[in-house]
Structures are given as structure tokens and as C-alpha cells.
Design a protein around this motif. Structure first.
Motif, short mmCIF file in Angstrom:
data_model
loop_
_atom_site.label_atom_id
_atom_site.label_comp_id
_atom_site.label_asym_id
_atom_site.label_seq_id
_atom_site.Cartn_x
_atom_site.Cartn_y
_atom_site.Cartn_z
N ALA A 37 -9.61 39.50 12.87
CA ALA A 37 -8.30 39.16 12.30
C ALA A 37 -7.34 38.58 13.33
O ALA A 37 -6.80 37.49 13.12
CB ALA A 37 -7.70 40.39 11.62
N PRO A 38 -7.08 39.25 14.46
CA PRO A 38 -6.17 38.62 15.45
C PRO A 38 -6.73 37.33 16.03
O PRO A 38 -5.97 36.43 16.38
CB PRO A 38 -6.02 39.70 16.53
N ALA A 39 -8.05 37.21 16.11
CA ALA A 39 -8.64 35.96 16.59
C ALA A 39 -8.39 34.83 15.61
O ALA A 39 -8.06 33.70 16.00
CB ALA A 39 -10.14 36.14 16.82
N ALA A 40 -8.49 35.12 14.31
CA ALA A 40 -8.23 34.10 13.29
C ALA A 40 -6.76 33.69 13.29
O ALA A 40 -6.43 32.54 12.98
CB ALA A 40 -8.64 34.62 11.92
N ALA A 196 -8.11 33.15 21.23
CA ALA A 196 -8.98 33.78 20.23
C ALA A 196 -10.32 34.17 20.85
O ALA A 196 -10.86 35.25 20.57
CB ALA A 196 -9.21 32.83 19.06
N ALA A 197 -10.86 33.30 21.71
CA ALA A 197 -12.12 33.63 22.38
C ALA A 197 -11.94 34.83 23.30
O ALA A 197 -12.83 35.68 23.40
CB ALA A 197 -12.62 32.43 23.17
N GLY A 251 -11.08 32.87 3.97
CA GLY A 251 -10.26 31.77 4.46
C GLY A 251 -9.47 32.20 5.68
O GLY A 251 -9.27 33.40 5.93
N ALA A 252 -9.00 31.25 6.44
CA ALA A 252 -8.34 31.56 7.71
C ALA A 252 -7.06 32.35 7.50
O ALA A 252 -6.76 33.28 8.26
CB ALA A 252 -8.04 30.26 8.46
N ASP A 253 -6.28 32.03 6.45
CA ASP A 253 -5.00 32.69 6.27
C ASP A 253 -5.15 34.16 5.91
O ASP A 253 -4.53 35.03 6.50
CB ASP A 253 -4.17 31.96 5.21
N ALA A 259 -5.47 43.59 7.96
CA ALA A 259 -5.49 44.65 8.97
C ALA A 259 -6.91 45.15 9.19
O ALA A 259 -7.29 45.49 10.31
CB ALA A 259 -4.58 45.80 8.54
N ALA A 260 -7.69 45.22 8.12
CA ALA A 260 -9.09 45.66 8.20
C ALA A 260 -9.92 44.67 7.37
O ALA A 260 -10.12 44.88 6.17
CB ALA A 260 -9.25 47.08 7.68
#
Length: 422
Positions: A37-40, A196-197, A251-253, A259-260
Motif C-alpha cells: 500500500a505505501p509503495a503504491a 517505493a522500491a 487499481g493503484a488508487d 490499510a490492509a
């Protein structure tokens, strides 16, 4: 390697399968349930590129680690390798970064387990913290019983987790997902791939845990490279399927705001029992990663105590079970304190920076090896070094500055101790 006390050596009890399972169990932990999630949020639709970049850096690091572990088959991981290949100060930086960063990560994993377990049991925040403390104490007791017991429990924990993750992956590719729009928090360019990486690297960190147990592996010159690279290859395939599937389904959004993410998937798909199954799998995965993590931290602390970079009593080894009992107990104590006094769920970037510095020194150490196998040319070591530094410096500024402060404190403390000894 010089030692401060005449402690017994650790016992070589792990074969290739046990070592590989420990590596997989170390990687498939809390990271796979939270890091996407945080990477996206940073990379948006470029998430596969971020995952590929993290995988390339991880593969280079694993190759360098496998080389070094075959040459130096003793406990301590990159702390030991950098000490022998680069000198005591780089070695200390590697060991200090690993012990501090991973101790904070262990506290975060403990609390993550507590939160998931509390969700299953209907307990509140206080209950989650108590469950986290119980997990730390219980897993420490298992580790104190010997490394063979650690390997057996890791197998029991990781098998059902892998089954659930594979089932979710199939679900992601066989069920229509909701429509996706532009991702919140994504800057609209490809530059978000780098941070993100760095975040996704947190989910991979763990493959070299086998190397920190180098003194407990049979035929280390053959077993460690096979276990490290085999565990990473398996995990890369698993994460690749999950990452592509999550992006396709949510999807990215929606992925960035989840959160999970895996819980969101089963809820959207209408899998009635899925929430309980995924929650239980997350709890088990966190336990498996925590079990191997505490074992790895204690072995690095043991090596540092042997070299007097940490207090000498931490070098005590049990005569019966041949484990570093003092370091195990000390690590557990610090983790319990961190769980009780604060919220450590935001240490992904902090831990990633420390571990990336650790692996940068592993790659630099591997560059100095004169004899090397054909599967590990110097170009791989150089690429791993450059990749680690790039990802480390593009992490969120707060994480970088916090860990730089921790490194400065450790170096100043070591300088003061050495001055007093002289």
C-alpha cells in the motif's frame, strides 16, 4: 576471530531445506501484508517497476551475502564480513545498523501480530500489546531451546501462510476487481518508483538471515548459497504474483489507500470467511518472521560481543542447547520495552535505511574477494552497492535523518569506549 570468553561454539544442525525455510519464513512476514500500500502511494501504476527494482537490488545483495557466507561461515553476517574484509569500523557500522534497525523492526512485527491477534480475539489496544509481549517471550523461549526447534516451528508457521497467499493470488487473477482511477499521493511521474522500491525492500529483507546463522549450518560453503538464493527466488515469484494481482484487482488508487490490502481484496471479492483466514495468516506470518528475526539479531549481537563492540556478557553461549542465550534474552527485553512504551508501526523506512546500509557494506565487502564463483562476478557486487545507496538516499527524509542519528550515536559511543580502553 578473537573472543572475549571461552564460550562453546554454536552447533551445526541446519541442512539446506531447514536453512531455506528459515529464509522464506524471514521474508514472508509482516512486510507482504502492509508494504504494497505505501509503495503504491509513491509509485502508482509504476508499482511493478518498483517491485522489479527492489528485487534486482535484493538479488545482488543475496549473491554478495552468499559469497561472503561461504568464505566466512560463522555467526554475525555482514558485521563479521565487513570486519574481516574492510576493517573494524565498517564492520561496526554494519552490525550497529542491523541490530538497531532490526530490533525496532522486531518490535513493529510484534505489535503487528498483537493487532491482528486482537482483531481475531476481540481485544483492544491494551490486549494487542499484551499479546505482542507474549509472542516475544514465547518465541524467545523457542529459540533458547536450540536452532533445530526454531527451524521446525518456522516450517509449521510458514506452510499455512504460503497456502493463504497463493489462494489470494489465484483470487486476484480470477475475480473481476473494482474500477481504478488516479492514485492518491502519487505524484504522476515515474520518480516515485525509487522510494517505493525502498519501501518494498522491507518486504524482501530477511533472505540473509541464513547467513547470520552461518555457524549453525552444515557444509556452509554449499548450503548457505543454495539456501539464500533459493529462498529469495521463491519469494520473488510469490511477491511478483501478489503485486501484479493487487494492481490488477484494486487499481493503484484503491491499493494506495488500503490499510490492509489483502483484507480489502477478500472483502471486495465477497469471500465471507476470507477476513478471518487472511487475518490469521498475517498473524502467523508475523510470528514466523519475528522468530527468525530475533534469532538473527541475537547472532549478530553475539558476534559483536565476541569482538567487544557490545558488552562481553552478551557473548555467553548455552552449553546444553548451544545458543547465544544472553543475547537472545537481551534482544527480547529491548523489544518488549519498545512494544510497551510506544507505537512502532511506522518504522518501515527507518528499518529499511539501516538494512540498506548493512547490505551496501556486504556488497563492498564482496567486491574485495579475490576468489569468486562464476555466478557472482564483481559487476553484481557493484550493482548491489549502487542500488543500496540509491534506495537508501531516496527514502523519506525523516527515516534517513533518524537512522543517521542512530549511526552517529553508535560511532561516538564506540570511539569513547576505545579511548577509555587505551
Amino acid at each position: 576471530m578473537s573472543r572475549t570468553t571461552d564460550q562453546p561454539a554454536l552447533a551445526r544442525r541446519l541442512g539446506t531445506l531447514d536453512a531455506t525455510v528459515l529464509g522464506v519464513g524471514s521474508m514472508v512476514g509482516a512486510g507482504v501484508f502492509v508494504a504494497f500500500a505505501p509503495a503504491a502511494a509513491h509509485a502508482g501504476p509504476w508499482l511493478p517497476a518498483a517491485l522489479l527494482l527492489a528485487a534486482v537490488v535484493a538479488w545482488c545483495n543475496a549473491t554478495s551475502t552468499a559469497q561472503l557466507a561461504a568464505v566466512h561461515p560463522a555467526s554475525g553476517g555482514t558485521y563479521l564480513y565487513a570486519n574481516r574484509q574492510l576493517g573494524p569500523w565498517p564492520g561496526f557500522v554494519a552490525g550497529w545498523g542491523f541490530v538497531t534497525g532490526k530490533t525496532a523492526s522486531a518490535a513493529a512485527m510484534s505489535l503487528t501480530f498483537g493487532l491482528y491477534a486482537a482483531e481475531l480475539l476481540g481485544a483492544g489496544d491494551a490486549g494487542a500489546r499484551l499479546l505482542a509481549v507474549a509472542a516475544v517471550l514465547g518465541l524467545t523461549a523457542v529459540n533458547l531451546g536450540g536452532v533445530s526447534r526454531t527451524a521446525r516451528l518456522t516450517r509449521l508457521l510458514v506452510v499455512p501462510v504460503l497456502a493463504v497467499l497463493l489462494a489470494v493470488t489465484v483470487l486476484l487473477f480470477t475475480t473481476p476487481g473494482p474500477a481504478a482511477g488516479a492514485g492518491p499521493g502519487w505524484d504522476g511521474s515515474g520518480w516515485g518508483v525509487l522510494p517505493a522500491a525502498g519501501i518494498l525492500f522491507f518486504a524482501f529483507a530477511g533472505y540473509a538471515r541464513v547467513a547470520t546463522l552461518g555457524e549453525e549450518v552444515r557444509d556452509p560453503a554449499r548450503t548457505i548459497p543454495r539456501a539464500v538464493l533459493g529462498a529469495l527466488a521463491f519469494t520473488l515469484l510469490l511477491y511478483g504474483g501478489l503485486g501484479l494481482g493487487l494492481l490488477r484487482f484494486l487499481g493503484a488508487d484503491r491499493l494506495a489507500s488500503a490499510a490492509a490490502p489483502l483484507l480489502t481484496v477478500v472483502e471486495v471479492a465477497g469471500w465471507s470467511a476470507g477476513a478471518v483466514v487472511v487475518t490469521a495468516a498475517a498473524a502467523l506470518a508475523t510470528l514466523g518472521a519475528l522468530l527468525a528475526l530475533v534469532a538473527g539479531i541475537s547472532r549478530t549481537a553475539l558476534a559483536m560481543a565476541r569482538q567487544r563492540d557490545l558488552p562481553g556478557p552478551l557473548g555467553a553461549v548455552s552449553g546444553r542447547h548451544r545458543v547465544p542465550w544472553a543475547a537472545e534474552v537481551a534482544v527480547a527485553g529491548v523489544v518488549v520495552v519498545l512494544v510497551l512504551v510506544g507505537d512502532v508501526r511506522t518504522v518501515i523506512g527507518f528499518s529499511s535505511f539501516g538494512v540498506l546500509v548493512y547490505y551496501a557494506l556486504a556488497n563492498l565487502s564482496a567486491l574485495t574477494l579475490r576468489e569468486r564463483p562464476g555466478w557472482a562476478p564483481r559487476a553484481v557486487n557493484a550493482l548491489g552497492l549502487a542500488g543500496c545507496l540509491l534506495l537508501a538516499l531516496t527514502l523519506p527524509a525523516a527515516s534517513v535523518l533518524t537512522m543517521l542519528g542512530v549511526f552517529a550515536a553508535g560511532l561516538a559511543g564506540r570511539a569513547a569506549v576505545l579511548s577509555r580502553r587505551r
